[in-house]
Design a protein around this motif. Structure first.
Motif, PDB file in Angstrom:
ATOM      1  N   ASP A   1       0.818  -1.209   0.000  1.00 44.08           N
ATOM      2  CA  ASP A   1       0.000   0.000   0.000  1.00 44.08           C
ATOM      3  C   ASP A   1       0.859   1.270   0.000  1.00 44.08           C
ATOM      4  O   ASP A   1       2.063   1.210   0.124  1.00 44.08           O
ATOM      5  N   CYS A   2       0.173   2.418  -0.131  1.00 41.53           N
ATOM      6  CA  CYS A   2       0.919   3.673  -0.205  1.00 41.53           C
ATOM      7  C   CYS A   2       1.254   4.178   1.192  1.00 41.53           C
ATOM      8  O   CYS A   2       0.383   4.643   1.927  1.00 41.53           O
TER       9      CYS A   2
ATOM     10  N   LYS B   1       6.001   4.351  -2.853  1.00 40.43           N
ATOM     11  CA  LYS B   1       4.889   3.694  -2.176  1.00 40.43           C
ATOM     12  C   LYS B   1       5.311   3.010  -0.871  1.00 40.43           C
ATOM     13  O   LYS B   1       4.589   3.019   0.103  1.00 40.43           O
TER      14      LYS B   1
ATOM     15  N   ASN C   1      -2.033  10.756  -8.246  1.00 41.55           N
ATOM     16  CA  ASN C   1      -2.958   9.855  -8.949  1.00 41.55           C
ATOM     17  C   ASN C   1      -3.739  10.552 -10.053  1.00 41.55           C
ATOM     18  O   ASN C   1      -4.107   9.945 -11.045  1.00 41.55           O
TER      19      ASN C   1
END
Ligand code: XCC
Length: 674
Positions: free
Chosen positions: A10-11, A455, A36
């Motif tokens: 995940d980020c 990330k 994004n």
């Protein structure tokens, strides 16, 4: 070796303060969302260093090895990548060094009685700096301080000779620099020359360009940055271990919250003094607050954390969400790493963005120029602006996450000396001894920025794995804040250290990761490495030490300048996950292989935590092997004479001040206090 930690999917950046992000979603666009929503990935040519825009026939996108895809002028990928790399080094050097010049000017004003409020705090350090600037350190302090101020400023504009602090490096390193012709002259001269070389039709040999980049970078590490650190210490104090807290939870609901953001400590120091004044506290109470709460962001935060224990609200990636807590009355900024978006976020709340440097204004911010002749008066004006905002705070908008973490910071190289050697025998001997006997495998630095495009939580994963493998880890910059958020700057993290490293830490009582300060304080690491060489047993030069550096989430040009001066000084550095010359294998290979031939150290690239750790540990092991300390040593039996020798360390006149080097000078006790 312990099993490697698994990379997160995940980020990491969004997860740091997910709860606050959720609250401003849809209200204001922030950096993680922009990553994004931009709809395009970073340009591959730009990212890998082969977009050339030094003239307006382009920009030319270059592909290495494809004749038609050289620049219109015929520039090759290696030339363009080397040029772009040089420009980053020059920008980074300019940045740290202009910070250094700013503090030298403030220092000049203080010692010439042109400024109020500040004074010299560290007289012994002033004498040490005077010595390395070629002055007679035995002069009365006031006279000496004036000479130091003039000399320090002259280092920037010097045209000939070499920078004074280069003489602090190990003798062998200095010889290498001389032989290779990379001794830096004046800071400004190196920056100007490097930029000149990169313009249309000047230096078009990647080898010549990249070698020149070292000369400029050394002017950062051993010039601008080192001057900044030393003069700041003399004026504001040498950091000592100090407890504090990090993360957004340091903001207080019932106080006027002011975040200090940027790099130069002068404004923040003045604010810290002014915020304690009864008159200012009264003014805050008049508007219903209990008092004034200062909290740091980025390296200004690191500066006041190191010296005053002022908590850190956030690192680079937290600057927008610190405002999105709705609890910040003012974000006071000086220079560098301030995202333009802070004014947009602040507009959604009652927050003032206050710029203080005439070099760094932001559209939408209030400008209150900081007058370094009258620091406290300037600070009071800033505080008043913040206090006036408190009644405008909308309680419905306030959300301060509970998360915060205890940290111990303040590990200057002087402190490490005392900590390891004890007050009366301050020395790096115990460190070297523990490296030689294998309790400590080696030393690794994790420095630099955090980055919205990365990330993984790289800093933390790398640090955890290194300490588990008995590597002493030192940190600076936003990497330090990130690692602090995860608890690794607390002695409570001792359990995560490998067994033999833990034994050493338990004896000293310090955390497994040592916070050494801000970006310019990477110069402290240069001095610590030099001390290790001078202490003996680990070779004659920095490139022989079992040490390695890294900047796992770098984003700023400054990080490239830092990496380059470490390589030029003999420390291999690992950067990633991307690297600015990658589109040219030729240039990248030169930075790795040829630099290694020249400087005994290279630039390495890693893509994820596991790769970082592998390269770093393998490098340390290789250095241990070269030193012949890779196997357990047979016990040496001491006779009386040998024991006596052990009990008679050479005491330097600058005892505890670092970098006294091979020249053992005598200093009379009264010199320390005059
Ligand atoms: Fe800026 Fe120094 Fe990077 Fe943080 S770490 S993002 S440069 S504040 Ni030096």
């Amino acid at each position: 070796m312990e099993p490697r930690l698994k990379a997160r999917q995940d980020c990491g950046k969004c997860l740091i303060n997910q709860d606050v992000y959720e609250r401003i979603k849809g209200k204001v666009l922030t950096a993680p969302e922009r990553v994004n929503k931009r709809g395009m990935k970073p340009c591959l040519f730009g990212k890998g260093g082969t977009c050339c825009n030094v003239c307006h026939m382009g920009p030319c996108q270059i592909i290495e090895g494809v004749e038609e895809m050289r620049g219109v002028c015929g520039a090759t990928a290696s030339t363009v990548a080397a040029r772009n790399f040089c420009r980053m080094v020059a920008a980074g050097t300019a940045t740290h060094s202009d910070h250094g010049r700013g503090i030298a000017e403030a220092f000049y004003s203080v010692v010439h009685n042109e400024a109020e409020d500040f004074e010299i705090k560290e007289k012994a350090k002033l004498r040490m700096v005077a010595h390395y600037l070629g002055l007679d350190r035995k002069k009365p302090i006031k006279e000496l301080a004036k000479e130091v101020a003039v000399k320090a400023l002259e280092e920037f504009g010097k045209q000939h000779g070499r920078l004074a602090f280069l003489s602090r490096a190990p003798e062998k390193r200095q010889e290498k620099w001389r032989e290779l012709g990379v001794e830096s002259r004046g800071v400004d001269r190196e920056v100007v020359e490097l930029i000149h070389r990169t313009t249309v039709g000047v230096d078009q040999d990647y080898r010549s360009l990249l070698k020149a980049s070292i000369r400029c970078a050394l002017a950062d590490g051993w010039g601008g940055s080192m001057l900044a650190t030393e003069l700041q210490d003399i004026l504001f104090g040498i950091p000592q271990p100090i407890k504090s807290v990090v993360n957004l939870g340091v903001l207080k609901e019932d106080m006027v919250n002011i975040t200090v953001h940027g790099h130069e400590p002068e404004v923040a120091e003045a604010l810290a003094i002014a915020a304690q004044l009864p008159e200012m506290i009264k003014e805050a109470q008049k508007v219903g607050a209990k008092g004034i709460n200062l909290a740091g962001i980025c390296c200004t935060g690191n500066e006041v954390l190191m010296r005053r224990g002022i908590p850190i609200a956030g690192s680079f990636v937290q600057q927008e969400i610190a405002l999105a807590t709705g609890a910040v009355e003012a974000m006071v900024v000086d220079v560098q790493c301030i995202m333009q978006n802070v004014t947009t976020v602040a507009e959604a709340y009652h927050t003032a963005i206050i710029t203080t440097s005439d070099k760094a204004k932001i559209e939408g911010a209030i400008h209150i120029a900081f007058d370094h002749h009258k620091p406290i008066e300037s600070a009071k004006n800033i505080l008043r602006e913040a206090i006036a905002r408190f009644p405008k705070r909308d309680k419905k908008d306030v959300y301060i996450p509970k998360k915060k973490m205890d940290v111990v910071a303040g590990f200057s190289h002087e402190t490490i000396l005392y900590m390891l050697g004890g007050r009366f025998r301050a020395s790096y001997k115990p460190l070297n001894k523990n490296i030689i006997n294998g309790r400590i495998l080696g030393v690794a630095a994790i420095v630099g920025c955090d980055n919205f495009r990365v990330k993984e939580k790289l800093h933390i994963e790398i640090a955890k794995e290194l300490i588990a493998n008995n590597v002493l880890v030192v940190v600076t910059g936003c990497a330090a804040s990130a690692i602090g958020r995860d608890g690794l700057l607390s002695p409570d993290a001792l359990d995560l250290a490998g067994e033999s490293y833990r034994e050493v830490l338990e004896a000293i009582g310090c955390p497994p990761v040592l916070h050494m300060g801000s970006c310019v304080d990477n110069s402290r690491i240069l001095i610590a490495l030099t001390e290790m060489v001078h202490t003996g047993g680990l070779g004659d030069d920095i490139d022989e030490l079992p040490v390695v550096g890294s900047a796992p989430e770098w984003m700023s040009e400054k990080a490239i300048a830092i990496g380059n001066y470490f390589v030029g000084s003999g420390t291999t550095v690992v950067f990633g996950p991307t690297f600015p010359t990658e589109n040219s294998k030729i240039a990248t290979n030169y930075l790795r292989e040829d630099f290694n031939q020249m400087f005994g150290a290279s630039w390495r690239i890693a893509r994820n935590a596991s790769e970082f750790v592998s390269i770093m540990i393998d490098h340390i092991r290789k250095k241990r092997e070269n030193l012949g300390i890779d196997k357990p040593k047979p016990r040496v039996l001491y006779d009386m004479a040998m024991r006596r020798a052990l009990g008679a360390p050479t005491i330097s006149p600058f005892h505890g001040l670092g970098c006294f080097g091979p020249t053992h000078l005598r200093v009379e006790p009264e010199e320390q206090t005059q």
